[in-house]
Design an enzyme around this catalytic site. Structure first.
Site: not given
Ligand code: GLU
Length: 439
Positions: A126
């Site tokens: 993240k």
């Molecule tokens: N931000 C989204 C999540 O928390 C998607 C992450 C992604 O598609 O890599 O799952």
């Protein structure tokens, strides 16, 4: 009291207040680790493996300048955290005032278990920038994004770490990331698979924008049938958050015959007992960028939405929304976590004691990263799937994950969250064990 005494007294009061505030702020990383520990305690995992799984293993903080529209330089802090086992690591980029290292660590950690629940060949990551994107102009957002991408040039990579949208970011931001990365790392030649969630015209996947909300509702439907033996038709629903995940979830619930009686955003809750018309609410919020002033509804405070008398509550905003403070007043029979980490460990105990089923984030909102995986795979092969194929595949992945989580929960005689963790930890532990330890 002398003037000095007064200053010291004021200072002491401030330190005490600060300490209390720090205690009150729930650390989302510690909360996620507690969830992990509860599941790990039920399992028989090699004691040499567990400590490796329990912590994120790469953390980068960068401080970088961005030129504002009036020519001043403003400094921003950005992060990228990885929980690196299977690579590439995968996870979104968040632009929000709440962004700090612990928040990003928590979200990266959750991504690993989420990817494992839906059985994707990724582990978690993240990133984020501490900022309020609503106060930045489009030009400032673009310059900030491009500079952040430059700072992350040795981290992002199609086979190492692939970002995506999260709160405060969207397809346009992903396009800037792809463009910047392609320029600085590949002489301006396109590297489409370095980021997902891009516009469909720019190597994005059909269906990515709706994927998380669709997955949330598919899982809500499966879980409702499982625990309450009926379909969603006529069920009263409240959806907290009206961004990408919240608005798509609300629409999909309405399409399944639910009565969506309330939705909310950062300014407040709108409520109509007879049901809101979601298309109308979406049109209004796109036009005015807020739910404030929406006609045909009662208005109340931001957090009031959580305590309404509904069958299903979908928190699709921030973490730490359901806490021991408000959990005793939650009336929903089922909570389906569209957001990441909206329920604290202690709140969940209260909900469980009151018979509320909690469908955990790492299952319920995994549809987004699942279609991100499809997008990455399409980009690698330089082809594009039709929308129907994306939705059919998404549906298969979500359904399989639901069945596996449900079975794990049954086998271990536990709740859905712990079942999901057991499933995910088992998979990653096995992977790590087979690869062994270096050196
Ligand atoms: N931000 C989204 C999540 O928390 C998607 C992450 C992604 O598609 O890599 O799952």
């Amino acid at each position: 009291m002398t003037f000095e005494d007064e200053i010291i007294a004021k200072w002491i009061r401030r330190v005490i207040a600060g300490g209390m505030m720090m205690e009150e702020k729930i650390n989302p990383y510690k909360n996620a680790q507690k969830q992990f520990d509860q599941a790990a305690a039920l399992m028989d995992i090699d004691k040499n493996i567990l400590p490796r799984l329990r912590k994120t293993n790469f953390e980068l903080e960068v401080n970088f300048p961005v030129m504002t529209d009036n020519g001043e330089i403003k400094m921003f802090t950005g992060y990228r955290v990885r929980h690196k086992f299977m690579t590439p690591t995968k996870g979104g980029i968040r632009y929000a005032p709440s962004v700090d290292l612990d928040e990003i660590k928590a979200l990266a950690f959750l991504m690993t278990w989420k990817c494992a629940v839906v059985d994707l060949p990724f582990s978690g990551a993240k990133g984020g920038i501490t900022c309020d994107p609503r106060t930045l102009s489009k030009g400032e957002l673009e310059r900030m994004t491009r500079r952040y991408t430059y700072e992350m040039r040795n981290v992002f990579h199609p086979d190492r770490d692939v970002p995506a949208p999260d709160m405060g970011t969207n397809a346009e931001v992903m396009a800037w990331i792809m463009d910047t990365y392609s320029i600085i790392e590949n002489n301006g030649n396109t590297v489409s698979s370095v980021v997902t969630g891009k516009p469909v015209e720019l190597y994005g996947s059909q269906g990515r924008a709706e994927a998380t909300g669709r997955g949330v509702v598919q899982i809500a439907e499966r879980a409702w049938r499982e625990f309450y033996r009926g379909d969603l038709k006529g069920m009263k629903v409240a959806v907290q958050g009206f961004g990408n995940v919240g608005s798509v979830s609300a629409k999909q619930l309405e399409l399944r015959g639910c009565k969506v009686v309330a939705v909310s955003d950062i300014n407040g809750t709108i409520h109509n007992k007879r049901g809101l018309g979601i298309d109308d609410v979406i049109a209004y919020s796109l036009k005015t960028k807020t739910l404030q002033g929406y006609p045909n509804a009662e208005h109340s405070g931001v957090k009031d939405i959580l305590e309404l008398p509904v069958d299903i509550l979908v928190p699709a905003a921030l973490e730490n929304q359901l806490t021991p403070e408000n959990a005793p007043r939650i009336k929903a029979k089922m909570v389906v976590e569209g957001a990441n980490a909206p329920t604290t460990v202690d709140a969940e105990k209260i909900l469980a004691a009151n018979g509320t089923i909690v469908v955990p984030d790492i299952l319920a909102n995994a549809g987004g990263v699942t279609v991100s995986y499809f997008e990455w795979a399409q980009d690698k092969q330089e082809l594009q799937w039709e929308e129907q194929r994306v939705y059919d595949e998404l549906s298969k992945y979500m359904d399989r994950a639901f069945v596996r989580v449900k079975n794990a929960a049954k086998q271990y005689n536990t709740d859905l969250r712990t079942g999901a963790y057991v499933l995910a930890i088992g998979k990653v532990a096995n992977y790590v064990k087979m690869r062994g330890h270096f050196p």
